[in-house]
Design a protein around this motif. Structure first.
Motif, PDB file in Angstrom:
ATOM      1  N   ALA A   1      -1.712 -11.153   3.079  1.00  0.00           N
ATOM      2  CA  ALA A   1      -1.415 -10.329   4.256  1.00  0.00           C
ATOM      3  C   ALA A   1      -2.788  -9.765   4.924  1.00  0.00           C
ATOM      4  O   ALA A   1      -2.838  -9.655   5.979  1.00  0.00           O
ATOM      5  CB  ALA A   1      -0.511  -9.207   4.215  1.00  0.00           C
TER       6      ALA A   1
ATOM      7  N   LYS B   1      -0.116  -0.864   0.460  1.00  0.00           N
ATOM      8  CA  LYS B   1       1.128  -0.064   0.630  1.00  0.00           C
ATOM      9  C   LYS B   1       2.016  -0.633   1.291  1.00  0.00           C
ATOM     10  O   LYS B   1       3.418  -0.668   0.796  1.00  0.00           O
ATOM     11  CB  LYS B   1       0.505   0.965   1.347  1.00  0.00           C
ATOM     12  CG  LYS B   1       1.407   2.332   1.916  1.00  0.00           C
ATOM     13  CD  LYS B   1       0.776   3.285   2.908  1.00  0.00           C
ATOM     14  CE  LYS B   1       1.858   4.072   3.122  1.00  0.00           C
ATOM     15  NZ  LYS B   1       1.310   5.037   4.152  1.00  0.00           N
ATOM     16  N   GLU B   2       2.064  -1.446   2.252  1.00  0.00           N
ATOM     17  CA  GLU B   2       2.950  -2.015   2.832  1.00  0.00           C
ATOM     18  C   GLU B   2       3.786  -3.027   2.364  1.00  0.00           C
ATOM     19  O   GLU B   2       5.041  -2.973   2.175  1.00  0.00           O
ATOM     20  CB  GLU B   2       2.563  -2.675   4.200  1.00  0.00           C
ATOM     21  CG  GLU B   2       3.760  -3.359   5.042  1.00  0.00           C
ATOM     22  CD  GLU B   2       3.067  -4.283   6.221  1.00  0.00           C
ATOM     23  OE1 GLU B   2       3.751  -5.200   6.834  1.00  0.00           O
ATOM     24  OE2 GLU B   2       1.805  -3.943   6.664  1.00  0.00           O
ATOM     25  N   HIS B   3       2.893  -4.002   1.347  1.00  0.00           N
ATOM     26  CA  HIS B   3       3.474  -4.827   0.386  1.00  0.00           C
ATOM     27  C   HIS B   3       4.067  -4.456  -1.112  1.00  0.00           C
ATOM     28  O   HIS B   3       4.220  -5.369  -1.634  1.00  0.00           O
ATOM     29  CB  HIS B   3       2.967  -6.188   0.584  1.00  0.00           C
ATOM     30  CG  HIS B   3       2.523  -6.896   1.828  1.00  0.00           C
ATOM     31  ND1 HIS B   3       3.835  -7.476   2.308  1.00  0.00           N
ATOM     32  CD2 HIS B   3       1.820  -6.579   2.830  1.00  0.00           C
ATOM     33  CE1 HIS B   3       3.263  -7.967   3.688  1.00  0.00           C
ATOM     34  NE2 HIS B   3       2.263  -7.482   3.937  1.00  0.00           N
ATOM     35  N   HIS B   4       4.008  -3.102  -1.321  1.00  0.00           N
ATOM     36  CA  HIS B   4       4.281  -2.691  -2.613  1.00  0.00           C
ATOM     37  C   HIS B   4       3.683  -3.502  -3.742  1.00  0.00           C
ATOM     38  O   HIS B   4       3.845  -3.721  -4.574  1.00  0.00           O
ATOM     39  CB  HIS B   4       5.680  -2.766  -2.890  1.00  0.00           C
ATOM     40  CG  HIS B   4       6.570  -2.332  -1.787  1.00  0.00           C
ATOM     41  ND1 HIS B   4       6.729  -0.886  -1.644  1.00  0.00           N
ATOM     42  CD2 HIS B   4       7.428  -2.789  -0.831  1.00  0.00           C
ATOM     43  CE1 HIS B   4       7.344  -0.535  -0.532  1.00  0.00           C
ATOM     44  NE2 HIS B   4       7.944  -1.951   0.077  1.00  0.00           N
TER      45      HIS B   4
ATOM     46  N   ALA C   1      -0.008  -9.048  -1.041  1.00  0.00           N
ATOM     47  CA  ALA C   1      -0.818  -7.854   0.000  1.00  0.00           C
ATOM     48  C   ALA C   1      -2.147  -8.610   0.447  1.00  0.00           C
ATOM     49  O   ALA C   1      -2.705  -8.344   1.429  1.00  0.00           O
ATOM     50  CB  ALA C   1      -0.753  -6.695  -1.000  1.00  0.00           C
TER      51      ALA C   1
ATOM     52  N   ALA D   1      -4.084  -1.058   3.387  1.00  0.00           N
ATOM     53  CA  ALA D   1      -2.728  -0.752   4.041  1.00  0.00           C
ATOM     54  C   ALA D   1      -1.819  -1.976   3.571  1.00  0.00           C
ATOM     55  O   ALA D   1      -0.610  -1.575   3.520  1.00  0.00           O
ATOM     56  CB  ALA D   1      -3.090  -0.728   5.444  1.00  0.00           C
ATOM     57  N   ALA D   2      -2.289  -3.045   3.305  1.00  0.00           N
ATOM     58  CA  ALA D   2      -1.421  -4.114   2.870  1.00  0.00           C
ATOM     59  C   ALA D   2      -0.642  -3.878   1.645  1.00  0.00           C
ATOM     60  O   ALA D   2       0.285  -4.171   1.453  1.00  0.00           O
ATOM     61  CB  ALA D   2      -2.257  -5.561   2.894  1.00  0.00           C
TER      62      ALA D   2
ATOM     63  N   ASN E   1       3.499  -9.086  -5.992  1.00  0.00           N
ATOM     64  CA  ASN E   1       3.215  -8.357  -4.529  1.00  0.00           C
ATOM     65  C   ASN E   1       1.662  -8.150  -4.226  1.00  0.00           C
ATOM     66  O   ASN E   1       1.501  -7.807  -3.016  1.00  0.00           O
ATOM     67  CB  ASN E   1       4.192  -6.945  -4.590  1.00  0.00           C
ATOM     68  CG  ASN E   1       5.348  -7.102  -4.427  1.00  0.00           C
ATOM     69  OD1 ASN E   1       5.996  -8.151  -3.878  1.00  0.00           O
ATOM     70  ND2 ASN E   1       6.368  -6.158  -4.930  1.00  0.00           N
TER      71      ASN E   1
END
Length: 162
Positions: free
Chosen positions: A149, A92-95, A146, A89-90, A142
């Motif tokens: 995060a 994906k969220e943080h590219h 990620a 998920a991280a 990134n």
């Protein structure tokens, strides 16, 4: 041919392999788990990173017969159904991906990294530990973001300032 048995992503599996068959090839070709990428066959790139008995390993440097009796986790087994693992998920969220070729190996390395650093991760630690995983597209910024995060999300404050 040698018969090997192992648990892969929580399922018992077995197959006949030549003694020289790499674990990465067994996963991809015999079991059809193509998320484990083969980028170099020399354990330099990390695209083939999986977990074997709870530890991150490069599956192109291990023979399938060496994994006999082991618990194997690949990128396909990381999510729970449609719910992404926090590291996925991280990313994906943080590219944290671009072409995606290195991404499964990066994610598998990151989940083990977070597990091994229960007191937290710094940017410097993440960058140092990613040394064996090559990404030719993103420049790592990134990816590091990620992972930090995800560590934060998974451990209520595992990521910390440098």
């Amino acid at each position: 041919m040698t018969e090997v048995s192992m648990s892969v992503n929580g399922r018992k599996t077995s197959g006949a392999v030549e003694d020289r068959t790499l674990l990465s090839h067994f996963l991809r070709e015999t079991l059809g788990l193509t998320g484990t990428h083969v980028g170099c066959d020399t354990s330099q790139c990390g695209a083939c990173t999986i977990h074997m008995d709870g530890r991150s390993v490069k599956s192109c440097s291990i023979l399938a017969v060496q994994a006999d009796g082991s618990e194997i986790l690949t990128i396909e087994g990381l999510a729970e159904g449609d719910t992404l693992h926090p590291v996925q998920a991280a990313f994906k969220e943080h590219h944290g991906l671009q072409c995606g070729f290195c991404t499964p190996g990066m994610i598998m390395a990151a989940t083990d990294m977070i597990r091994r650093h229960p007191d937290g991760l710094t940017e410097a630690t993440v960058r140092e530990e990613l040394e064996g995983n090559i990404c030719r597209c993103t420049g790592y910024h990134n990816i590091v973001k990620a992972i930090l995060a995800a560590a934060e999300a998974m451990g209520d404050g595992r990521a910390r300032a440098a």
